[in-house]
Design an enzyme around this catalytic site. Structure first.
Site, PDB file in Angstrom:
ATOM      1  N   GLN A 230       7.215  -1.150   5.204  1.00 49.64           N
ATOM      2  CA  GLN A 230       6.238  -1.026   4.137  1.00 49.64           C
ATOM      3  C   GLN A 230       4.920  -1.619   4.614  1.00 49.64           C
ATOM      4  O   GLN A 230       4.890  -2.462   5.514  1.00 49.64           O
ATOM      5  CB  GLN A 230       6.716  -1.708   2.860  1.00 49.64           C
TER       6      GLN A 230
ATOM      7  N   LEU B 166       0.834  -1.196   0.000  1.00 51.56           N
ATOM      8  CA  LEU B 166       0.000   0.000   0.000  1.00 51.56           C
ATOM      9  C   LEU B 166       0.874   1.253   0.000  1.00 51.56           C
ATOM     10  O   LEU B 166       0.543   2.272  -0.605  1.00 51.56           O
ATOM     11  CB  LEU B 166      -0.911  -0.020   1.232  1.00 51.56           C
ATOM     12  N   ALA B 167       1.996   1.175   0.712  1.00 56.60           N
ATOM     13  CA  ALA B 167       2.958   2.271   0.795  1.00 56.60           C
ATOM     14  C   ALA B 167       4.285   1.684   1.261  1.00 56.60           C
ATOM     15  O   ALA B 167       4.330   0.599   1.851  1.00 56.60           O
ATOM     16  CB  ALA B 167       2.481   3.350   1.763  1.00 56.60           C
TER      17      ALA B 167
ATOM     18  N   ASP C 216       4.200  14.391  14.919  1.00 54.08           N
ATOM     19  CA  ASP C 216       4.401  14.571  13.476  1.00 54.08           C
ATOM     20  C   ASP C 216       3.049  14.575  12.758  1.00 54.08           C
ATOM     21  O   ASP C 216       2.778  13.723  11.906  1.00 54.08           O
ATOM     22  CB  ASP C 216       5.285  13.446  12.939  1.00 54.08           C
TER      23      ASP C 216
ATOM     24  N   LYS D 236       1.979  -3.262   8.906  1.00 54.81           N
ATOM     25  CA  LYS D 236       3.182  -2.436   8.745  1.00 54.81           C
ATOM     26  C   LYS D 236       4.373  -3.319   9.084  1.00 54.81           C
ATOM     27  O   LYS D 236       4.626  -3.636  10.249  1.00 54.81           O
ATOM     28  CB  LYS D 236       3.112  -1.213   9.670  1.00 54.81           C
TER      29      LYS D 236
END
Length: 560
Positions: free
Chosen positions: A143, A136-137, A293, A158
């Protein structure tokens, strides 16, 4: 210090770092910290002609950013941490550090399959009803893959990149040594506190590598918002989550970067801006645990108006006393009270020598610039940024937790004004500031602090007789010592000790030369094999001692 880098791996990585620095025009830094000498003595050649800084029309901040991108994930993460240090770097540097992206090409699923299999305790295709092998990313440390549980819920896996911890730890080891050497050899860079920044970065990055700690952060903040219907923090699935795997619910919504889709979905931008501000201000000023963040990539707008928050790898914490100080500072800025602002900044200076009168005068002039400005026109983020600029002019440094908080405020205000150009952060913050001050002086809070102080005084009174008795006994026995440290005297003592060592070695060298000469010219000295060995050995020892003395003198001269 560089001599301790004995492994081939460290030398190879050092050569790579030096080559990148030279390529972007920082060859002088490579020479000044002694890196070039170490690599060349180890037989590693550096190509000084590769300096392309003159051919590339880039500013120094741009060159540093490009070098960090080329050096890999550890240095990219370092740049992202430096982007939070608004108290150390000017705005143009912060802007470049903020541009650092950790997006990298994803690894093929086959390369992470074995690690994922160990983490979930079985074949992933059997543990999950469906698993998308296409990421997905992808980022420098991990990742993400979508998956579906057997009960139908969709989740995100993740997965930490295999072997990334060893790479990061090697780089952290080099960065720690580099920071020590910079502080020792480059006085003009000490004001950036490299050792302290690297220590903060090391702690932050090791936490980011622990995905279980990230999930604990998410659950802590979720508990703080329990019962709230305007925020969504994805649920953690602990049966599969571990240090190298994070399994959380998939949040289906619109990325904070995609404002066109926000408009297409018919969402109210002003409402989203106010709701987001309320969430972040509650984290910082009320709960003391906040997402450090909160950039648009970590914010997801749901179609029912809720705001999803993801990625809690970087979290800041503020104690109750620190939150009160922040509230006092912001209240002083909003209400134009320079004395209150100056008092807080001096407390944060941590006893550093500073001209208090001149600092207070500068703060008064700064606050006067905003006198009479309507509350809705005040930009809290810009005011905090100007305050840090003022601190830099006095070589004052903010504690790391406050630097994270200011960065979060700057990001929040920027996102708010992207959503709504009329976004008024000062008005959004005012109720929280008043609430923090009122809570500080509420009867229950006063009672709690009074009880804590009373117990401390009782403990002190109970231990005082014993401490006095020990002090008197030490004085009677002649063991009472007073320790006074003076840096100048310590340095002088080190120089005297070094000179004495050289003198002793010089005397030994002279004695060896004279003794060997006597042995060699004595009766039978040249004909006797043992006397000949003894004489030659004495000359060799004298030669080594002489080399040591010359090297010691040369090294001390370079340190000056």
């Amino acid at each position: 210090m560089w001599e301790t880098l004995g492994t081939v791996r460290d030398l190879g990585r050092l050569q790579e770092i030096a080559a990148v620095l030279i390529r972007y025009g920082f060859g002088d830094l490579v020479r000044r910290i002694g890196l070039a000498d170490v690599l060349e003595r180890a037989g590693r050649l550096l190509h000084w002609g590769d300096d392309s800084s003159q051919r590339l029309p880039m500013t120094a901040p741009m060159r540093v950013r490009r070098a960090m991108e080329e050096l890999g994930p550890t240095f990219v993460k370092l740049g992202q941490v430096l982007a939070t240090r608004v108290d150390l770097f000017p705005p143009e540097w912060i802007a470049e550090f903020s541009e650092l992206q950790n997006a990298v090409p994803a690894l093929p699923y086959a390369q992470i399959h074995e690690q994922l299999k160990r983490d979930v305790g079985g074949e992933p295709a059997q543990v999950f009803a469906w698993l998308d092998e296409t990421p997905l990313a992808a980022a420098s440390l991990a990742q993400a893959h979508r998956a579906r549980l057997h009960d139908g819920r969709e989740v995100v896996l993740k997965v930490r990149r295999p072997g990334i911890r060893d790479v990061v730890e090697a780089d952290l080891r080099l960065l720690a040594r580099l920071a020590e050497i910079i502080e020792a050899r480059l006085p003009d860079l000490r004001r950036y506190h490299p050792a302290e920044v690297v220590q903060q970065f090391t702690t932050s990055l090791r936490r980011e590598l622990d995905f279980a700690a990230e999930c604990r952060n998410a659950e802590r903040i979720a508990r703080d918002f329990e019962g709230r219907q305007d925020i969504l923090i994805p649920q953690v699935h602990w049966q599969w989550t571990c240090e190298s795997l994070n399994v959380q619910d998939f949040v289906d919504g619109i990325s904070g970067r995609d404002l066109a889709s926000v408009d297409a979905a018919g969402l109210d931008r002003r409402q989203l801006a106010n709701r987001g501000a309320d969430i972040v201000l509650k984290m910082v000023l009320q709960d003391g645990c906040f997402h450090a963040d909160p950039h648009p990539g970590n914010i997801i707008y749901l179609r029912d108006g809720r705001i999803g928050v993801i990625d809690f790898g970087m979290v800041g914490t503020l104690s109750e006393s620190r939150r009160f100080q922040v509230a006092q500072l912001l209240h002083g800025l909003v209400e134009q009270e320079p004395e209150a602002v100056a008092d807080i900044l001096l407390d944060w200076a941590g006893g550093v020598a500073v001209d208090e009168g001149r600092l207070q005068q500068d703060i008064s002039q700064f606050v006067d610039r905003y006198r009479g400005v309507p509350l809705k026109d005040l930009r809290i983020g810009l005011m905090l940024s100007d305050i840090t600029l003022l601190l830099r002019s006095y070589n004052l440094m903010l504690p790391a937790d406050l630097a994270l908080m200011i960065k979060a405020f700057l990001t929040l205000e920027g996102m708010g004004r992207q959503l709504d150009p009329e976004f008024d952060m000062a008005s959004a913050a005012r109720p929280f500031l008043e609430r923090v001050v009122m809570q500080r002086y509420a009867p229950r809070a006063l009672l709690r602090r009074g009880r804590r102080s009373l117990l401390g005084m009782i403990d002190l009174a109970g231990e005082l007789p014993r401490d006095l008795r020990r002090l008197v006994q030490a004085a009677r026995r002649g063991r009472l010592q007073i320790k006074v440290e003076t840096n100048a005297l310590k340095g002088f003592g080190d120089q005297v000790n070094q000179a004495a060592n050289r003198l002793v070695v010089g005397i030994i060298t002279a004695a060896l030369i004279i003794g060997s000469s006597i042995v060699m010219h004595s009766v039978g000295g040249l004909s006797s094999r043992w006397l000949l060995v003894l004489g030659v050995g004495g000359f060799i020892g004298a030669g080594l001692c002489g080399v040591w003395i010359l090297f010691s003198i040369w090294r001390s001269g370079r340190r000056r």
